[in-house]
Design a protein around this motif. Structure first.
Motif, mmCIF file in Angstrom:
data_model
loop_
_atom_site.group_PDB
_atom_site.id
_atom_site.type_symbol
_atom_site.label_atom_id
_atom_site.label_comp_id
_atom_site.label_asym_id
_atom_site.label_seq_id
_atom_site.Cartn_x
_atom_site.Cartn_y
_atom_site.Cartn_z
ATOM 1 N N TRP A 528 -20.498 -57.977 -9.730
ATOM 2 C CA TRP A 528 -20.119 -56.666 -10.287
ATOM 3 C C TRP A 528 -18.615 -56.393 -10.200
ATOM 4 O O TRP A 528 -18.161 -55.309 -10.524
ATOM 5 N N ASP A 529 -17.841 -57.378 -9.790
ATOM 6 C CA ASP A 529 -16.407 -57.152 -9.592
ATOM 7 C C ASP A 529 -15.647 -56.817 -10.874
ATOM 8 O O ASP A 529 -14.505 -56.358 -10.807
ATOM 9 N N PHE A 530 -16.271 -57.038 -12.020
ATOM 10 C CA PHE A 530 -15.593 -56.724 -13.289
ATOM 11 C C PHE A 530 -15.610 -55.225 -13.596
ATOM 12 O O PHE A 530 -14.957 -54.770 -14.534
ATOM 13 N N ILE A 531 -16.369 -54.455 -12.813
ATOM 14 C CA ILE A 531 -16.461 -53.007 -13.037
ATOM 15 C C ILE A 531 -15.385 -52.302 -12.209
ATOM 16 O O ILE A 531 -15.282 -52.509 -10.997
ATOM 17 N N ASP A 532 -14.609 -51.466 -12.855
ATOM 18 C CA ASP A 532 -13.561 -50.698 -12.186
ATOM 19 C C ASP A 532 -14.086 -49.303 -11.879
ATOM 20 O O ASP A 532 -14.257 -48.480 -12.769
ATOM 21 N N THR A 533 -14.345 -49.058 -10.595
ATOM 22 C CA THR A 533 -14.913 -47.765 -10.176
ATOM 23 C C THR A 533 -13.914 -46.907 -9.410
ATOM 24 O O THR A 533 -14.284 -45.856 -8.880
ATOM 25 N N ASP A 534 -12.665 -47.360 -9.319
ATOM 26 C CA ASP A 534 -11.653 -46.686 -8.508
ATOM 27 C C ASP A 534 -11.968 -46.748 -7.020
ATOM 28 O O ASP A 534 -11.466 -45.947 -6.228
ATOM 29 N N ILE A 535 -12.823 -47.694 -6.623
ATOM 30 C CA ILE A 535 -13.136 -47.876 -5.206
ATOM 31 C C ILE A 535 -12.368 -49.089 -4.703
ATOM 32 O O ILE A 535 -12.474 -50.177 -5.279
ATOM 33 N N SER A 536 -11.607 -48.926 -3.647
ATOM 34 C CA SER A 536 -10.802 -50.015 -3.086
ATOM 35 C C SER A 536 -11.685 -51.006 -2.337
ATOM 36 O O SER A 536 -12.384 -50.637 -1.376
ATOM 37 N N GLU A 537 -11.656 -52.267 -2.776
ATOM 38 C CA GLU A 537 -12.447 -53.290 -2.108
ATOM 39 C C GLU A 537 -11.943 -53.520 -0.681
ATOM 40 O O GLU A 537 -12.736 -53.762 0.238
ATOM 41 N N GLU A 538 -10.619 -53.434 -0.491
ATOM 42 C CA GLU A 538 -10.055 -53.601 0.843
ATOM 43 C C GLU A 538 -10.543 -52.500 1.791
ATOM 44 O O GLU A 538 -10.866 -52.767 2.955
ATOM 45 N N LYS A 539 -10.619 -51.277 1.270
ATOM 46 C CA LYS A 539 -11.102 -50.172 2.101
ATOM 47 C C LYS A 539 -12.578 -50.370 2.478
ATOM 48 O O LYS A 539 -12.979 -50.127 3.625
ATOM 49 N N LEU A 540 -13.378 -50.823 1.519
ATOM 50 C CA LEU A 540 -14.790 -51.091 1.809
ATOM 51 C C LEU A 540 -14.925 -52.185 2.859
ATOM 52 O O LEU A 540 -15.759 -52.081 3.773
#
Length: 550
Positions: A528-540
């Motif tokens: 699902w990495d192609f979806i831009d949700t404005d959620i920071s992967e680093e923060k997750l």
């Protein structure tokens, strides 16, 4: 068409209030499909809202179809009756467009079962310009649509009410340009200019030798990332209940959405991440909607993931002449203030999620044992018949002590009040995309079963306590569809002939362990990495590491 099946459809229609019938001539004909039974689908506010939104357009006629009841499927197959719409009884393959509203991963196999009975090829690549355009929307489509991506021509990433009209305007303009409705291929290419629309066949996925994703390659000038669309002001959302029926799961109930998104962001919870930012309907708007609903039915269900945090909840619950039903309250002092307004209700729910303070810190629940006990006491002493307590087992870092903690806190709740019934509802942890736990594996079946067995044994002699839980193997199936990539589509095709997803995995050559029992690395490309949700992967990822160290 089979007379018995037609009569059943007419019987359902006869009990509805608000059904829309329109002349299909000169309009875009859309069949909106819910991939579960009528009973379930008609209780889904998103499905109802899109039905109303589409039918408010003069250039569209929208009808509905559902998965046939289990006892009727054999009749469809025996008589070679295709799945048809309720309103006009037209087969799905005679519509310009078939739109699926998809809210739950375990409904994925039903999509192909419906297409099989409807005699529509499963894959977009197998269909031609004489087949309807297949589109999909719903929450499953904007956290990970990949297991079902090969089915659809167009997938809406995000809240479809934000982009659906824009999409239909483009189709209308294209139809005028071409002297009639545009060809299927033309319709698929044009939406590339609309933010939030995903055309699956314009992407190719390459894999490493170990089965992980090497890269996703866009073609035909498709964007590398698809931006999630969402409505900024919930007060102008067109999503409302359109049809009332006694045959729905929420019988004769008008559903009203009070808020969307959740401010608490529990680490296991998809809603707290994918629906953010949190949006709340203003008091004037929701009051007008409720007053209008009262003219149809006194039963109104308020929808929101954390209604305790809805600023106007007390004002709303004080509206006269309404029998309100609400979703789960948060265990807190704020909820305690609402209990007096809920007197007379049969059931109120709170969700402790975990049995120990440590485990609640792991999931970032931000409630204490005292919050749970105090809120439970107020609810039971208010004369409410059933207190529902929601827990999850199999959470990351869970120990035997945490499982015992579930038993202990339920016993404490029982001891503080002997009134009413306590209904314990237990679900199995399923990792979800765009949450801190998206990298974590699920727990094995034997371990989950042992934990459930322990909880039921420890509580079986307690008076006024009932224990319900999900079926762990179906939680694992949900995990496969939640975490899966396009290769999982082979499993769905195999499940047209069997409900045994493990047998289907074996037939399809898909290794379940790879998807649900394997811990993933931060650098791994996820489906699902192609979806831009404005959620920071680093923060997750940092949240995940923090949880592992509690």
């Amino acid at each position: 068409m089979n007379r018995k099946l037609i009569e059943k459809a007419d019987d359902l229609l006869s009990k509805e209030k608000g059904t829309i019938f329109k002349d299909p001539g000169g309009k875009i004909n859309i069949c909106l499909v819910y991939p579960n039974t009528y009973h379930v689908g008609m209780s889904n506010l998103g499905f109802q809202g899109i039905y109303g939104l589409l039918n408010r357009r003069d250039d569209v006629v929208c009808e509905r179809a559902f998965l046939p009841d289990e006892r009727d499927i054999e009749e469809y197959i025996r008589t070679e009756t295709p799945v048809f719409s309720l309103e006009s009884k037209r087969p799905l393959n005679r519509f310009d467009m078939v739109a699926f509203s998809i809210s739950f991963e375990n409904d994925y196999p039903n999509i192909l079962k419906i297409l099989d009975i409807a005699k529509i090829p499963f894959s977009s690549s197998e269909r031609n310009e004489y087949h309807p355009l297949l589109i999909a929307g719903g929450v499953c489509c904007f956290f990970n649509p990949e297991p079902i991506a090969p089915i659809f021509d167009v997938i809406f990433i995000g809240e479809a009410e934000e982009s659906l009209n824009e999409f239909l305007e483009r189709l209308r303009d294209k139809s005028k340009t071409h002297g009639g409705q545009g060809t299927r291929d033309e319709m698929k290419k044009d939406p590339l200019n609309i933010e939030g629309l995903y055309i699956p066949e314009f992407y190719q996925t390459d894999y490493n030798n170990d089965g992980t994703i090497l890269k996703r390659v866009p073609i035909n000038n498709a964007p590398e990332k698809i931006k999630r669309r969402y409505i900024k002001d919930l007060s102008i959302s067109p999503i409302t209940t359109t049809i009332i029926t006694p045959e729905a799961e929420f019988s004769e109930m008008y559903l009203v959405e009070a808020m969307r998104g959740c401010p608490w962001k529990c680490r296991f919870c998809l809603v707290g991440h994918i629906y953010n930012p949190t949006r709340k309907k203003d008091l004037d708007t929701i009051t007008v909607e409720i007053e209008r609903a009262k003219e149809i039915t006194p039963k109104i269900g308020l929808i929101g993931p954390s209604l305790t945090d809805y600023a106007h909840i007390k004002d709303v619950l004080c509206i006269d002449g309404v029998d309100f039903s609400i979703t789960s309250l948060r265990a807190s002092e704020k909820s305690a203030e609402l209990v007096e307004l809920l007197k007379g209700h049969k059931s109120v729910s709170i969700a402790p999620e975990a049995g120990t303070e440590r485990m609640r810190r792991v999931v970032n629940k931000k409630i204490t044992e005292n919050d749970i006990l105090d809120t439970s006491k107020l609810i039971l002493n208010a004369g409410i018949e059933n207190l529902r307590l929601y827990f999850i087992i199999g959470l990351p870092t869970e120990t035997d002590e945490d499982v015992s903690g579930i038993v202990e806190i339920v016993k404490k709740v029982r001891r503080i009040s002997n009134k009413g019934n306590i209904i314990l509802s237990i679900s199995t942890f399923v990792p979800k995309p765009f949450t801190p736990f998206q990298w974590h594996p699920m727990e094995r079946l034997d371990s989950v079963k042992e934990k459930l067995k322990f909880i039921k044994k420890e509580l079986r002699d307690e008076k006024g306590i009932k224990v319900f839980h999900d079926v762990p193997k179906y939680a694992h199936m949900q995990g496969l569809f939640s975490m899966g990539d396009r290769r999982v589509f082979r499993v769905l095709k195999a499940m047209v002939k069997t409900d045994d997803y493990k047998a289907a995995c074996s037939e399809a050559g898909v290794n379940i362990d790879f998807y649900i029992f394997r811990k993933k690395d931060f650098n791994e490309i996820l489906p699902w990495d192609f979806i831009d949700t404005d959620i920071s992967e680093e923060k997750l990822w940092n949240e995940y590491l923090e949880a592992m160290n509690v």
